[in-house]
Scaffold this active site. Structure first.
Site, PDB file in Angstrom:
ATOM      1  N   HIS A 140       2.057   0.734  -3.249  1.00  0.00           N
ATOM      2  CA  HIS A 140       3.146   1.687  -3.018  1.00  0.00           C
ATOM      3  C   HIS A 140       3.924   1.181  -1.787  1.00  0.00           C
ATOM      4  CE1 HIS A 140       4.907   5.507  -1.610  1.00  0.00           C
ATOM      5  NE2 HIS A 140       4.691   5.996  -2.819  1.00  0.00           N
ATOM      6  N   ASP A 146      -5.556   2.316   1.073  1.00  0.00           N
ATOM      7  CA  ASP A 146      -4.642   3.414   0.787  1.00  0.00           C
ATOM      8  C   ASP A 146      -5.315   4.296  -0.266  1.00  0.00           C
ATOM      9  OD1 ASP A 146      -2.721   5.111  -0.151  1.00  0.00           O
ATOM     10  OD2 ASP A 146      -1.249   3.557  -0.650  1.00  0.00           O
ATOM     11  N   GLN A 190      -4.094   8.008  -3.855  1.00  0.00           N
ATOM     12  CA  GLN A 190      -4.300   8.384  -5.262  1.00  0.00           C
ATOM     13  C   GLN A 190      -5.773   8.445  -5.647  1.00  0.00           C
ATOM     14  OE1 GLN A 190      -2.007   9.538  -7.196  1.00  0.00           O
ATOM     15  NE2 GLN A 190      -0.152   8.880  -6.154  1.00  0.00           N
ATOM     16  N   LYS A 198      -1.287  15.763  -2.318  1.00  0.00           N
ATOM     17  CA  LYS A 198      -1.690  15.182  -3.603  1.00  0.00           C
ATOM     18  C   LYS A 198      -3.070  15.678  -4.019  1.00  0.00           C
ATOM     19  CE  LYS A 198       0.989  10.950  -2.894  1.00  0.00           C
ATOM     20  NZ  LYS A 198       2.132  11.156  -3.775  1.00  0.00           N
ATOM     21  N   CYS A 236       8.260   4.084  -6.171  1.00  0.00           N
ATOM     22  CA  CYS A 236       8.039   3.482  -4.839  1.00  0.00           C
ATOM     23  C   CYS A 236       7.156   2.239  -4.956  1.00  0.00           C
ATOM     24  CB  CYS A 236       7.413   4.460  -3.861  1.00  0.00           C
ATOM     25  SG  CYS A 236       8.392   5.927  -3.599  1.00  0.00           S
TER      26      CYS A 236
HETATM   27  C1  PLP Z   1      -0.649   4.961  -3.681  1.00  0.00           C
HETATM   28  C2  PLP Z   1       0.205   5.763  -2.750  1.00  0.00           C
HETATM   29  N1  PLP Z   1       0.206   5.470  -1.452  1.00  0.00           N
HETATM   30  C3  PLP Z   1       0.942   6.153  -0.564  1.00  0.00           C
HETATM   31  C4  PLP Z   1       1.747   7.188  -0.970  1.00  0.00           C
HETATM   32  C5  PLP Z   1       2.553   7.918   0.038  1.00  0.00           C
HETATM   33  O1  PLP Z   1       2.199   9.261   0.114  1.00  0.00           O
HETATM   34  P1  PLP Z   1       3.088  10.262   0.969  1.00  0.00           P
HETATM   35  O2  PLP Z   1       4.474  10.232   0.359  1.00  0.00           O
HETATM   36  O3  PLP Z   1       2.429  11.574   0.815  1.00  0.00           O
HETATM   37  O4  PLP Z   1       3.090   9.748   2.351  1.00  0.00           O
HETATM   38  C6  PLP Z   1       1.801   7.522  -2.321  1.00  0.00           C
HETATM   39  C7  PLP Z   1       2.691   8.588  -2.796  1.00  0.00           C
HETATM   40  O5  PLP Z   1       3.019   8.679  -3.955  1.00  0.00           O
HETATM   41  C8  PLP Z   1       1.002   6.802  -3.230  1.00  0.00           C
HETATM   42  O6  PLP Z   1       1.003   7.092  -4.538  1.00  0.00           O
END
Ligand code: PLP
Length: 411
Positions: free
Chosen positions: A127, A203, A206, A229, A369
């Site tokens: 992401h 990260d 998810q 999430k 993203c």
């Molecule tokens: C894999 C992953 N990492 C990071 C993020 C970023 O999350 P946030 O927008 O809540 O900071 C997302 C958001 O969709 C994501 O899917």
């Protein structure tokens, strides 16, 4: 299609007021959980309770309201520690989202550990929140950023990884892809990277919502997630950092609450974790996040995973029957979570999403993203249906009928 989980799903749905609403005159079928999840009444009530009954700043005043607010806020930290099986509550830092958590990890770790000429490795399935920070920081430091390929089966390419992990300073990867649903074996990847002596950043935005996380088992150095999430409020994230590293790295933001002593020419930092929580925190939402964690713990993360895994097999089977549908991600349900990106032959992803919306079905369309991955897949965008604990086989059936309708209308 099976109906086995329906009764528990109905019980769970009763906790989510939004799932009772209609959209365009149809039952809401919410399949945009990778973007954000819906909130149970318990979380919504906790926010109202805080503002109605004990709204106060934390860690400062000695009056009753301040003590109640501080206790509730810090008890969310204990819950997060337990949820992630971290060793110590001092390793849990509240942030505003996973993005901020990853920015803290990247900025502060790089300031301490990254030198000119050093190497940072990420993967093609990141992401932007776990790609752009590393891209910018390596540029600024005169370090290099290397990107491990994703193979045909939408897994990290092991031979490429092996080559790129040599002499690496930091390895950052996602635990579960928000586009492909691929689940990366965080424990094994951490071990491979640690054998090369590097810092590991995972990260977990998810993964933490969907299956049990045991950070003492994974042994990574940093782990990031977002409350919204996983049934909690927006505006809260969490960064786990290994205590020895958090002690070594500099703070991210400067200001109130993160200091021990301030003199004209020098400041010393507060204890962990408050060294990384400058200014007034998002108190109500952190408390709400704690309630979301209670909710998930009561259901049991193993049960959340079991339900989604069972659905995953059916979803793959049903999607596989549709003509003109390309589904991205592992074909084997054991290698993935219930996030499905797809394209309907010749139809733009936004048109798919908009026709499904007419039928009350909420999905996401776009690059998610993850533009590096879109380039790899050679598509500008995909449609994405992402499932969670309150989604049942009726939602899957609605999605399948919806996609068939898209094909009829637009092909
Ligand atoms: C894999 C992953 N990492 C990071 C993020 C970023 O999350 P946030 O927008 O809540 O900071 C997302 C958001 O969709 C994501 O899917």
């Amino acid at each position: 299609m099976q109906q086995s989980a329906t009764s528990t799903i109905q019980d769970i749905r009763a906790d989510f007021p939004i799932l009772k609403r209609q959209v365009h005159g149809k039952r809401l079928v919410y399949l945009d959980n990778a973007a954000t999840t819906q909130k149970p009444t318990q979380v919504i009530d906790a926010l109202s309770d805080y503002y109605s009954n004990y709204n106060s700043n934390i860690h400062r005043s000695v009056h009753q309201l301040a003590e109640e607010a501080t206790e509730a806020f810090e008890s969310s930290r204990n819950k997060a520690k337990r949820f992630l099986n971290a060793r110590d509550r001092e390793e849990i830092i509240f942030t505003k989202n996973a993005t901020e958590a990853l920015n803290i990890a990247s900025r502060c770790a790089c300031e301490k550990f990254l030198k000119k000429g050093d190497k940072v490795v990420v993967t093609e399935m990141e992401h932007h929140s776990n790609f752009v920070p590393w891209q910018q920081i390596t540029k600024r430091a005169g370090a290099t950023l290397e990107i491990v390929s994703v193979d045909e089966d939408c897994q990290i390419d092991e031979s490429d990884l092996e080559t790129k992990l040599k002499d690496v300073r930091i390895f950052a990867f996602n635990h579960m892809s928000n586009v492909l649903g691929t689940i990366n074996d965080a424990k094994r990847l951490t071990k491979l990277a640690h054998d090369q002596g590097c810092i590991v950043v995972v990260d977990g935005a998810q993964s933490a919502p969907h299956f049990p996380i045991d950070l003492q088992d994974i042994e990574c150095d940093f782990f990031a997630l977002s409350s919204h999430k996983m049934l909690g409020p927006t505006g809260v994230g969490c960064l786990y950092g290994r205590k020895e590293i958090l002690e070594e790295i500099p703070p991210f933001l400067y200001g109130g609450d993160m200091i021990k002593e301030v003199r004209i020419n020098e400041t010393t930092w507060n204890e962990l974790p408050w060294k990384f929580e400058a200014g007034t925190s998002n108190i109500a939402d952190v408390i709400g996040f704690g309630v979301a964690l209670d909710y998930l713990r009561d259901i049991g993360m193993q049960n959340v995973w079991k339900h989604e895994h069972e659905m995953c097999e059916d979803i793959l089977e049903e999607l596989g029957k549709l003509k003109d549908l390309e589904v991205y991600g592992p074909k084997d349900s054991n290698k993935r979570g219930a996030v499905f990106s797809f394209n309907v032959g010749g139809v733009h992803a936004h048109d798919v999403a908009s026709i499904l919306d007419d039928q009350g079905i909420a999905i996401r369309s776009g690059h998610h993203c993850a533009q590096i991955l879109m380039q790899k897949l050679q598509v500008p965008a995909t449609s994405r249906a992402s499932f969670y604990l309150y989604n049942g086989f009726d939602d899957l059936e609605a999605l399948i009928q919806g996609i068939k309708h898209v094909s009829e209308v637009l092909s």
